[in-house]
Design an enzyme around this catalytic site. Structure first.
Site, PDB file in Angstrom:
ATOM      1  N   HIS A 179      30.479 -10.367   1.382  1.00  0.00           N
ATOM      2  CA  HIS A 179      29.255 -11.031   0.902  1.00  0.00           C
ATOM      3  C   HIS A 179      28.318 -11.455   2.040  1.00  0.00           C
ATOM      4  O   HIS A 179      27.682 -12.507   1.974  1.00  0.00           O
ATOM      5  CB  HIS A 179      29.623 -12.228   0.018  1.00  0.00           C
ATOM      6  CG  HIS A 179      30.327 -13.358   0.743  1.00  0.00           C
ATOM      7  ND1 HIS A 179      31.339 -14.081   0.167  1.00  0.00           N
ATOM      8  CD2 HIS A 179      30.163 -13.884   1.978  1.00  0.00           C
ATOM      9  CE1 HIS A 179      31.755 -15.015   1.023  1.00  0.00           C
ATOM     10  NE2 HIS A 179      31.060 -14.918   2.125  1.00  0.00           N
ATOM     11  N   HIS A 198      28.789 -21.970   0.584  1.00  0.00           N
ATOM     12  CA  HIS A 198      28.637 -22.188   2.029  1.00  0.00           C
ATOM     13  C   HIS A 198      27.695 -23.348   2.337  1.00  0.00           C
ATOM     14  O   HIS A 198      26.985 -23.331   3.342  1.00  0.00           O
ATOM     15  CB  HIS A 198      28.099 -20.935   2.697  1.00  0.00           C
ATOM     16  CG  HIS A 198      28.960 -19.716   2.587  1.00  0.00           C
ATOM     17  ND1 HIS A 198      29.193 -19.060   1.407  1.00  0.00           N
ATOM     18  CD2 HIS A 198      29.658 -19.034   3.528  1.00  0.00           C
ATOM     19  CE1 HIS A 198      29.973 -18.013   1.628  1.00  0.00           C
ATOM     20  NE2 HIS A 198      30.278 -17.982   2.895  1.00  0.00           N
ATOM     21  N   HIS A 222      36.683 -11.920   9.841  1.00  0.00           N
ATOM     22  CA  HIS A 222      35.520 -12.302  10.645  1.00  0.00           C
ATOM     23  C   HIS A 222      35.640 -13.740  11.104  1.00  0.00           C
ATOM     24  O   HIS A 222      36.284 -14.557  10.453  1.00  0.00           O
ATOM     25  CB  HIS A 222      34.190 -12.059   9.928  1.00  0.00           C
ATOM     26  CG  HIS A 222      33.909 -12.834   8.669  1.00  0.00           C
ATOM     27  ND1 HIS A 222      34.675 -12.753   7.537  1.00  0.00           N
ATOM     28  CD2 HIS A 222      32.898 -13.696   8.365  1.00  0.00           C
ATOM     29  CE1 HIS A 222      34.146 -13.510   6.585  1.00  0.00           C
ATOM     30  NE2 HIS A 222      33.075 -14.105   7.055  1.00  0.00           N
ATOM     31  N   GLU A 245      38.290 -16.261   3.708  1.00  0.00           N
ATOM     32  CA  GLU A 245      37.661 -15.917   2.417  1.00  0.00           C
ATOM     33  C   GLU A 245      38.450 -14.837   1.668  1.00  0.00           C
ATOM     34  O   GLU A 245      38.269 -14.659   0.462  1.00  0.00           O
ATOM     35  CB  GLU A 245      36.233 -15.409   2.657  1.00  0.00           C
ATOM     36  CG  GLU A 245      35.296 -16.475   3.177  1.00  0.00           C
ATOM     37  CD  GLU A 245      33.922 -15.935   3.558  1.00  0.00           C
ATOM     38  OE1 GLU A 245      33.022 -16.742   3.776  1.00  0.00           O
ATOM     39  OE2 GLU A 245      33.754 -14.702   3.644  1.00  0.00           O
TER      40      GLU A 245
HETATM   41  C1  DHB Z   1      28.388 -13.601   7.765  1.00  0.00           C
HETATM   42  C2  DHB Z   1      29.538 -13.465   6.965  1.00  0.00           C
HETATM   43  C3  DHB Z   1      29.786 -14.380   5.944  1.00  0.00           C
HETATM   44  O1  DHB Z   1      30.905 -14.331   5.143  1.00  0.00           O
HETATM   45  C4  DHB Z   1      28.900 -15.410   5.684  1.00  0.00           C
HETATM   46  O2  DHB Z   1      29.163 -16.223   4.636  1.00  0.00           O
HETATM   47  C5  DHB Z   1      27.778 -15.568   6.466  1.00  0.00           C
HETATM   48  C6  DHB Z   1      27.515 -14.654   7.516  1.00  0.00           C
HETATM   49  C7  DHB Z   1      28.083 -12.619   8.847  1.00  0.00           C
HETATM   50  O3  DHB Z   1      28.926 -11.780   9.195  1.00  0.00           O
HETATM   51  O4  DHB Z   1      26.957 -12.652   9.370  1.00  0.00           O
HETATM   52 FE    FE Z   2      31.075 -16.145   3.855  1.00  0.00          FE
END
Ligand code: DHB
Ligand code: FE
Length: 289
Positions: A12, A59, A193, A240
């Site tokens: 997302h 978020h 991530h 997540e």
């Molecule tokens: C990014 C990834 C995310 O899950 C998010 O909520 C906000 C930014 C990203 O990789 O930029």
């Molecule tokens: Fe996110």
């Protein structure tokens, strides 16, 4: 009775919203990501869901650090998106399904999940972008939604086991819903991530691919991870992935993989998509007949 047709799990990342707004689906950077979605569209055209129950993490749009429920279930007639500061256009409002929401809330509380019930709820990129990817093109959304927000922002986070159990409880509740509705379950976020700190930019392909296998046939393996293992292997925001584990928990029948796509990177994230079909076991089909 309601039927769970399957689950779709998707990343997302906010910049997806910018790519959609600018029509960059064929751009070399975006193409391998957007090319993952037509098989999901084809499956949805056959599955014909009426409702999407969406496990995602807010978020900071609806809940901020001062008040952050571990699990929150939407019970609104309508859910609006609002500017989160990423500069992406907002999407049109979603129709809710208050009857299903209250049924889920009743059932979850009876199952001893102390959820927060939200009769008003703004939805952020984690819900709007997977919806826009799955049902592109604008116009009315073809499904009603029930959002289920899980805390993946501020420690302590719900454990993988608790997230899986939440999904199982939601699956049982959907199947006990006395409405002739077809329900798809979504899980949005991940995969690996980390957006901040010394490991910013961290991605773990081997772990992601293991998760994409396990989510089909061995979700218990993911449910048994400790939070420390999860953060180490997936990155702080890779937690997540637990929205996927919750969505998988909601599949009560025999599960088969219809489609998957994995692409590194989209922004800072290993982006992935999976479509899982849920078939009620033969005994349940006979009983339901
Ligand atoms: C990014 C990834 C995310 O899950 C998010 O909520 C906000 C930014 C990203 O990789 O930029
Ligand atoms: Fe996110």
């Amino acid at each position: 009775m309601a039927t769970i047709t399957g689950a779709i799990m998707s990343s997302h990342v906010p910049s997806i919203g910018g790519a959609i707004a600018k029509g960059l689906q064929q751009d070399p950077y975006w193409k391998p990501f957007f090319d993952g979605f037509p098989p999901a569209h084809a499956w949805l055209a056959k599955a014909k869901p009426d409702v999407a129950v969406v496990f995602y993490n807010d978020h900071g749009l609806n809940f901020f650090l001062d008040k952050l429920p571990t699990f929150a279930v939407g019970a609104a007639p309508e859910y609006r998106n609002a500017d989160e500061g990423w500069g992406i256009p907002t999407v049109r409002p979603f129709n809710g399904d208050p009857a299903l929401s209250w049924h889920l809330i009743d059932s979850l509380v009876a199952d001893e999940f102390d959820i927060t019930m939200c009769q008003e709820m703004l939805v952020d990129h984690a819900l709007t972008l997977p919806m826009a990817l799955l049902w592109p093109g604008g116009g009315e959304w073809p499904v009603r939604i029930v959002p289920i927000a899980m805390n993946h922002v501020q420690y302590p986070l719900p454990s993988p086991r608790r997230s899986y159990h939440l999904g199982q409880a939601v699956g049982r509740a959907i199947e006990a819903w006395d409405e002739d509705a077809r329900v798809v379950v979504l899980g949005t976020g991940g995969l690996s991530h980390q957006l901040d700190g010394p490991r910013a930019g961290f991605i773990n392909k081997a772990f992601d691919l293991m998760c994409m296998d396990a989510i089909v046939d061995d979700p218990g393996r993911l449910a048994r991870l400790s939070m420390l293992e999860l953060v180490r292997e997936a990155g702080a925001q890779g937690t997540e992935l637990m929205t996927w584990v919750a969505a998988r928990g909601a599949l009560t029948g025999s599960v088969s993989k219809i489609h998957s796509n994995y692409h590194i990177p989209i922004s800072n994230t290993a982006a992935a998509l999976m479509v899982l079909e849920n078939r009620a076991p033969p005994a349940a089909r006979v009983l339901a007949a």
